[in-house]
Design an enzyme around this catalytic site. Structure first.
Site, mmCIF file in Angstrom:
data_model
loop_
_atom_site.group_PDB
_atom_site.id
_atom_site.type_symbol
_atom_site.label_atom_id
_atom_site.label_comp_id
_atom_site.label_asym_id
_atom_site.label_seq_id
_atom_site.Cartn_x
_atom_site.Cartn_y
_atom_site.Cartn_z
ATOM 1 C CG HIS A 132 -0.544 -3.919 7.294
ATOM 2 N ND1 HIS A 132 0.679 -4.196 6.708
ATOM 3 C CD2 HIS A 132 -1.085 -2.906 6.537
ATOM 4 C CE1 HIS A 132 0.860 -3.418 5.653
ATOM 5 N NE2 HIS A 132 -0.177 -2.628 5.536
ATOM 6 C CG ASN A 180 -2.400 3.721 2.938
ATOM 7 O OD1 ASN A 180 -1.729 2.756 3.282
ATOM 8 N ND2 ASN A 180 -3.370 3.623 2.038
ATOM 9 C CG ASP A 193 3.470 -5.680 7.627
ATOM 10 O OD1 ASP A 193 3.079 -6.108 6.534
ATOM 11 O OD2 ASP A 193 3.215 -4.523 8.029
ATOM 12 C CG ASN A 217 0.500 1.358 0.647
ATOM 13 O OD1 ASN A 217 1.190 1.544 -0.360
ATOM 14 N ND2 ASN A 217 -0.681 0.768 0.596
#
Length: 223
Positions: free
Chosen positions: A48, A95, A120, A141
């Site tokens: 991530h 987020n 990503d 997100n």
């Protein structure tokens, strides 16, 4: 009368007609290049955090440092392909990336068209590069947070594929796990290709960059 709130200023900025088009290769004031990821050493080598990794690569190539704290982000300034850019790593966790990005856009009096976001992408094969001028969050997100905070999806994004060659049962766990030893061996080459795609966006405009760099890892190796 008091000064307008940050949210009011941001709404005004985003509603202002775009002063340039990325494909017309016109001089602009500044580009905001944001790599998405999670802060902390425990996330440094996770899938991530490819956005952070590419920001570090761009900064190293430009001789810049991304360490100034601003708008809940680490920020650095550089000249890349004769363009003034700000390299950004939000420190809000994925987020809430939109909070950091909207703050920087408002503070610098930019519009969304100045923004390039690196993320990503679990839907793309590992090592693939995809540039897009606009689009949905695609289940990411960080992108979802940015689109929500800005109220628009009209910004360039560069996505780097992390999809494995086998089914996975827990996507959240997968993206927050570290790359395998074999995958880590490919990261330098992947980040080099992604950096070249970014340089092409700044130098040639996004449409030409898309035609040159939206290839699979195997296709790019044959070119």
């Amino acid at each position: 009368m008091g000064s307008p709130s940050r949210k009011t200023r941001l709404k005004s900025i985003l509603s202002t007609p775009v002063r340039y088009q990325l494909d017309q290769h016109l001089a602009i004031d500044m580009r905001l290049i944001v790599g998405l990821g999670n802060p902390g050493a425990e996330y440094e080598w996770t899938r991530h955090n490819l956005g952070f990794m590419l920001i570090d690569k761009l900064a190293a190539d430009a001789g810049a440092m991304v360490k100034r704290r601003e708008c809940r982000s680490l920020v650095g300034s550089a000249i890349i392909e004769n363009e003034r850019v700000r390299l950004v790593k939000p420190q809000t966790f994925m987020n809430l990336s939109g909070d950091a990005v909207s703050c920087l856009i408002s503070k610098d009096e930019l519009d969304a068209a100045s923004l390039i976001v690196i993320s990503d992408d679990l839907a793309l094969p590992f090592g693939s590069i995809r540039l897009r001028q606009r689009g949905s969050a695609g289940g990411h997100n960080g992108l979802k947070s940015i689109i929500g905070a800005l109220g628009t999806n009209e910004f360039v994004r560069l996505r780097i594929g992390i999809q494995p060659d086998h089914p996975i049962s827990d996507a959240k766990n997968f993206v927050l796990n570290e790359f395998t030893r074999i995958e880590k061996g490919s990261l330098a080459e992947i980040l080099q290709r992604a950096a070249q795609a970014m340089y092409s966006v700044l130098r040639d405009g996004v449409a030409k960059a898309m035609s040159l760099h939206n290839l699979s890892k195997e296709q790019s190796g044959k070119s």
